[in-house]
Design a protein around this motif. Sequence first.
Motif, short mmCIF file in Angstrom:
data_model
loop_
_atom_site.label_atom_id
_atom_site.label_comp_id
_atom_site.label_asym_id
_atom_site.label_seq_id
_atom_site.Cartn_x
_atom_site.Cartn_y
_atom_site.Cartn_z
N ALA A 1 -7.19 4.89 -1.94
CA ALA A 1 -7.34 5.11 -0.51
C ALA A 1 -8.10 3.97 0.16
O ALA A 1 -7.72 3.48 1.22
CB ALA A 1 -8.05 6.44 -0.25
N ASN B 1 -6.31 0.73 1.05
CA ASN B 1 -5.56 0.60 2.30
C ASN B 1 -6.25 -0.32 3.30
O ASN B 1 -5.62 -0.79 4.25
CB ASN B 1 -5.36 1.98 2.95
CG ASN B 1 -4.29 2.79 2.25
OD1 ASN B 1 -3.27 2.26 1.81
ND2 ASN B 1 -4.51 4.09 2.13
N SER C 1 -2.03 10.07 -2.57
CA SER C 1 -2.97 9.63 -3.62
C SER C 1 -4.05 10.68 -3.87
O SER C 1 -4.60 10.76 -4.97
CB SER C 1 -3.62 8.29 -3.25
OG SER C 1 -4.49 8.45 -2.14
N LYS C 2 -4.34 11.52 -2.86
CA LYS C 2 -5.32 12.60 -3.02
C LYS C 2 -4.79 13.72 -3.89
O LYS C 2 -5.55 14.40 -4.57
CB LYS C 2 -5.73 13.15 -1.66
CG LYS C 2 -6.62 12.25 -0.84
CD LYS C 2 -6.82 12.78 0.56
CE LYS C 2 -7.45 14.14 0.57
NZ LYS C 2 -7.66 14.66 1.95
N GLN D 1 0.81 -1.21 0.00
CA GLN D 1 0.00 0.00 0.00
C GLN D 1 0.84 1.26 0.00
O GLN D 1 0.30 2.38 -0.01
CB GLN D 1 -0.95 0.01 1.21
CG GLN D 1 -2.00 -1.09 1.18
CD GLN D 1 -2.81 -1.08 -0.10
OE1 GLN D 1 -3.21 -0.02 -0.58
NE2 GLN D 1 -3.04 -2.26 -0.67
N TYR E 1 -2.17 7.65 1.57
CA TYR E 1 -3.52 8.17 1.33
C TYR E 1 -3.46 9.65 0.91
O TYR E 1 -4.12 10.05 -0.06
CB TYR E 1 -4.36 8.00 2.60
CG TYR E 1 -5.68 8.76 2.56
CD1 TYR E 1 -6.69 8.38 1.70
CD2 TYR E 1 -5.87 9.89 3.36
CE1 TYR E 1 -7.90 9.08 1.64
CE2 TYR E 1 -7.06 10.58 3.32
CZ TYR E 1 -8.07 10.19 2.46
OH TYR E 1 -9.25 10.88 2.41
#
Length: 298
Positions: A256, A259, A296-297, A106, A293
């Motif tokens: 996200a 995960n 990735s945003k 991840q 996370y």
Amino acid sequence: MLSKIHPFISKNKGIGFMLLSSLCFAMMSAMAQRMSKFFPSVELVLFRNAVGLPFLILSLWQKPALQTGGKLGFLIFRGLLGAFTLYCLFYALEHLGLSLTNTYGQAFPLFIAIFTFIWIPTESLKSKQVLFLLMGFMGILLIFRPSADKHWQNHSVGLLYAMGTALGYMAIKEAQKYYDSRWVIFSFMAAGFTASCISLILGTWGNLPNSFWSGQWVSPQGTQYIEIIIMGLLALGVQSFTTQALRFEKTSIVGAVGNSAVLFSIIIEIILGHGLPDMIVMIGMALVIVGSYQISKK
């Protein structure tokens, strides 16, 4: 009540499919880790691809792909990269365990950000991205630390797994411009099947020891055949549900939600009696997940 539930499900299809994909991945990984006590990791790579390939070939035969093509070399590269990543995955599962392996997996958004920055000059990292990159890699260092109970070479394979996953996502995005997604998956599975056959031939007939690259064939017995089929079907479920998730939801959100595979893995390890990782490793895992996370945003 039903009239309210149906719109909610329809609106969150992508998230639901990705949760199913993460659960399938955690269960497949748990089975692979258990089976690694009886089979070399390269043989597990063979099993994982041998079960899914017939379904994929049948799908392509029943509904031929409509595609532009013309990038065969790139498709082969994608397949070889996918095969290498599978080798890393099953080797890491054998030597690191469920939760640590899936945490490394991840971490791929961290490496996507770095590779994009290196190969696409117009892409610059924002200050927040740099901060979350450092957070994620601090988490990796906490997991990787020399005092951990796993050998550093095994952690290195975990890092290679994360890098391979990142490059794989980037390759899939490019390959899908020219090829049907089923052909992209086929290149990945066919390469893994072929490579694992070669590794088993070298190990069995060449009398090489079980290692990252080679393995001596072990014949399945009794109910192990059922476990092999279930593991292969779960792997097929991972790919199918992920594809569906990407149809209904943004890539960043899908990544996200992915995960959750780490959470599922920890729960499975607890159920199997392996307990929780130590506190420092848990903090490292949390930093990797939060950093990935946020990256990735974008």
